[in-house]
Design a protein around this motif. Structure first.
Motif, mmCIF file in Angstrom:
data_model
loop_
_atom_site.group_PDB
_atom_site.id
_atom_site.type_symbol
_atom_site.label_atom_id
_atom_site.label_comp_id
_atom_site.label_asym_id
_atom_site.label_seq_id
_atom_site.Cartn_x
_atom_site.Cartn_y
_atom_site.Cartn_z
ATOM 1 N N SER A 197 0.864 -1.191 0.000
ATOM 2 C CA SER A 197 0.000 0.000 0.000
ATOM 3 C C SER A 197 0.896 1.235 0.000
ATOM 4 C CB SER A 197 -0.887 0.013 1.251
ATOM 5 O OG SER A 197 -0.088 0.225 2.403
ATOM 6 N N GLY A 198 0.275 2.387 -0.190
ATOM 7 C CA GLY A 198 1.033 3.636 -0.096
ATOM 8 C C GLY A 198 1.541 3.849 1.319
ATOM 9 N N TYR B 115 -1.639 13.666 3.765
ATOM 10 C CA TYR B 115 -2.759 12.727 3.849
ATOM 11 C C TYR B 115 -2.957 12.295 5.311
ATOM 12 C CZ TYR B 115 -4.904 8.094 3.529
ATOM 13 O OH TYR B 115 -5.689 6.996 3.735
ATOM 14 N N GLU C 249 4.315 16.320 0.707
ATOM 15 C CA GLU C 249 3.326 15.749 -0.212
ATOM 16 C C GLU C 249 2.852 16.894 -1.097
ATOM 17 O OE1 GLU C 249 0.409 13.257 1.909
ATOM 18 O OE2 GLU C 249 -1.122 14.316 0.763
ATOM 19 N N THR D 220 1.969 10.977 -5.205
ATOM 20 C CA THR D 220 0.741 10.260 -5.559
ATOM 21 C C THR D 220 -0.157 11.059 -6.508
ATOM 22 O OG1 THR D 220 0.748 9.064 -3.464
ATOM 23 C CG2 THR D 220 -1.384 9.253 -4.578
ATOM 24 N N SER E 261 1.167 6.212 -3.410
ATOM 25 C CA SER E 261 0.059 5.295 -3.246
ATOM 26 C C SER E 261 -0.318 4.920 -4.677
ATOM 27 C CB SER E 261 -1.120 5.962 -2.552
ATOM 28 O OG SER E 261 -2.255 5.126 -2.694
ATOM 29 N N THR F 77 -2.285 2.792 -5.438
ATOM 30 C CA THR F 77 -3.726 2.500 -5.363
ATOM 31 C C THR F 77 -4.526 3.512 -6.182
ATOM 32 O OG1 THR F 77 -3.227 1.989 -3.034
ATOM 33 C CG2 THR F 77 -5.547 2.049 -3.648
ATOM 34 N N LEU G 39 -4.835 -2.216 -3.966
ATOM 35 C CA LEU G 39 -4.034 -1.477 -2.993
ATOM 36 C C LEU G 39 -2.573 -1.727 -3.340
ATOM 37 C CD1 LEU G 39 -5.538 -2.041 0.549
ATOM 38 C CD2 LEU G 39 -5.016 0.153 -0.493
ATOM 39 N N LEU H 190 -9.471 8.611 -4.999
ATOM 40 C CA LEU H 190 -9.144 9.619 -6.010
ATOM 41 C C LEU H 190 -8.264 8.955 -7.045
ATOM 42 C CD1 LEU H 190 -5.919 10.944 -5.469
ATOM 43 C CD2 LEU H 190 -7.086 11.204 -3.302
HETATM 44 C C1 LIG Z 1 -1.275 11.363 -0.979
HETATM 45 C C2 LIG Z 1 -1.464 10.005 -0.380
HETATM 46 N N1 LIG Z 1 -0.394 9.348 0.102
HETATM 47 C C3 LIG Z 1 -0.504 8.108 0.644
HETATM 48 C C4 LIG Z 1 -1.731 7.498 0.738
HETATM 49 C C5 LIG Z 1 -1.835 6.118 1.339
HETATM 50 O O1 LIG Z 1 -2.016 5.194 0.323
HETATM 51 P P1 LIG Z 1 -2.742 3.762 0.500
HETATM 52 O O2 LIG Z 1 -4.183 4.034 0.746
HETATM 53 O O3 LIG Z 1 -2.439 3.084 -0.803
HETATM 54 O O4 LIG Z 1 -2.089 3.100 1.654
HETATM 55 C C6 LIG Z 1 -2.874 8.134 0.241
HETATM 56 C C7 LIG Z 1 -4.191 7.497 0.323
HETATM 57 O O5 LIG Z 1 -5.206 8.099 0.058
HETATM 58 C C8 LIG Z 1 -2.735 9.439 -0.327
HETATM 59 O O6 LIG Z 1 -3.773 10.098 -0.816
#
Ligand SMILES: Cc1ncc(COP(=O)(O)O)c(C=O)c1O
Length: 395
Positions: free
Chosen positions: A86-87, A112, A156, A187, A207, A209, A219, A339
């Protein structure tokens, strides 16, 4: 470094003609296997003592994951990459690798919610403190939040859900001056719109995802950095903790990457048209989209991004209940927490993802009750504007 351009790498990177012939397949192979037979006793011994590279065990690497990792590294202009489950696993693995008990992270406060929670509540359990950069648009605010114990900087850009856009070149310059590695969560842009490593950042995470897989099917996450750094994480924390991506999710991400730049263009075109439409709508109080000249960091966005991606937020006149009504009257946009998907998605963060924070912390995080986070999908832009107009006029 590949001699090919972005769109060629997105389709073929990491799986060239030789590999296609070896596997006799046009599409990348989905190797859904947790273990891999060894050639001989000597070969296995060499593999386990890192004299040769190969596939030892699925928690460490896998041939399908390897193609995804190679393609991501090429697209980001980095040396190597590591795919994660996952992210959040990607953010965690970088923090875990670089920061030890008693040391600190300095991070933009505009991140996030999952990252905010990881740094604020999970990292302290490992003895790691986070110093938040309260005004991340000001380089002095970054300077102030760095201490002699800071081992990682995190930003970010654009941020989810506030759409803060960082002046990355300035933060990169500061990171270099202070000799502290900078991690950029890319992301929202993807490498199709911004390549922080080419600007001088040390580490990019995603992410996957979101836009990389592109249709809410998997994911997934990615870390891109120097090969030595990636190899070290792979053979220490990643191997010990086990945040590995499933080969099927890597395979879905590989399919997603093939159309990444086409999709990012359409996402950005649709979002720009919708943001302009909403800015003039009588039921709207404010629109935040990095592509609009009214966005406070529009200049930083123009400097760092080649288009402005799909995500925007807007505030509905009339508060929490009016905003809830808009959400309930949308008929194309899907109401969920996502998103970067081919389908448009909308959510009211104050009533859902950020509800637990309470009103005071929501205000601090820049999440008012009447805010809707909206990610424009790949549908027809006129249909999306009509959908929004109908929902807004129902208030
Ligand atoms: C900018 C950003 N970074 C990290 C994440 C975490 O990713 P994941 O939901 O794949 O764990 C998200 C999730 O929405 C995100 O929007």
């Amino acid at each position: 470094m590949s001699k090919h351009k972005f769109d060629t790498i997105a389709v073929k990177g990491g799986f060239g003609w030789d590999e296609q012939l070896r596997y006799r397949t046009m599409a990348p192979p989905l190797i859904q296997s947790a273990v891999f037979p060894y050639e001989s006793a000597e070969w296995a011994a060499d593999l386990y003592s890192y004299k040769i590279e190969g596939f030892a065990y699925g928690r460490i690497n896998n041939p399908t994951n390897d193609i995804f990792e190679k393609r991501m590294a090429l697209l980001e202009g980095g040396e190597a990459s590591l795919a994660t489950s996952s992210g959040m696993a990607a953010v965690f693995m970088v923090a875990h690798h670089l920061v030890e008990a008693g040391e600190e992270i300095t991070s933009s406060v505009r991140v996030y919610g999952g990252t905010q929670q990881l740094f604020e509540t999970s990292c302290p359990r490992m003895g790691i403190k986070t110093n938040w950069v309260l005004e991340p648009d000001k380089i002095e605010s970054w300077e102030k939040a760095i201490t002699p114990k800071t081992k990682l900087l995190h930003v970010e850009s654009p941020s989810n859900p506030n759409l803060f856009v960082a002046d990355l070149p300035a933060i990169i310059e500061l990171a270099k001056k202070r000799g502290i590695p900078l991690m950029v969560d890319n992301t929202i842009c993807t490498p199709a719109l911004m390549r922080p490593i080419e600007m001088g950042a040390d580490i990019v995470i995603h992410s996957a995802t979101k836009y990389i897989s592109g249709n809410a099917t998997s994911l997934s996450g990615v870390i891109v950095a120097k090969k030595e750094f990636i190899d070290h994480i792979r053979h220490t924390g990643y191997r010990n903790i086990g945040p590995s991506i499933s080969p099927f999710n890597s395979w879905l991400c590989l399919l997603g990457l093939e159309s990444l730049s086409l999709r990012m263009k359409k996402h950005s075109d649709n979002a720009m048209a919708i943001a302009k439409f909403l800015e003039k709508h009588p039921k709207i109080e404010a629109v935040s989209y990095p592509g609009l000249p009214s966005h406070p960091q529009h200049e930083a966005a123009k400097k760092t991004m080649s288009a402005f991606s799909s995500m925007m937020s807007f505030n509905v006149k009339g508060g929490l209940d009016a905003t809830r009504k808009v959400i309930d009257n949308l008929s194309i946009a899907v109401h969920t927490t996502h998103l970067g998907s081919s389908q448009t998605v909308a959510i009211q963060p104050a009533a859902t993802t950020h509800f637990q924070l309470g009103p005071e912390d929501r205000a601090k995080a820049g999440v008012p009750d009447n805010m809707i986070r909206y990610s424009a999908g790949l549908e027809d832009e006129n249909d999306l504007m009509e959908d929004l107009d109908n929902a807004l006029n129902a208030v």
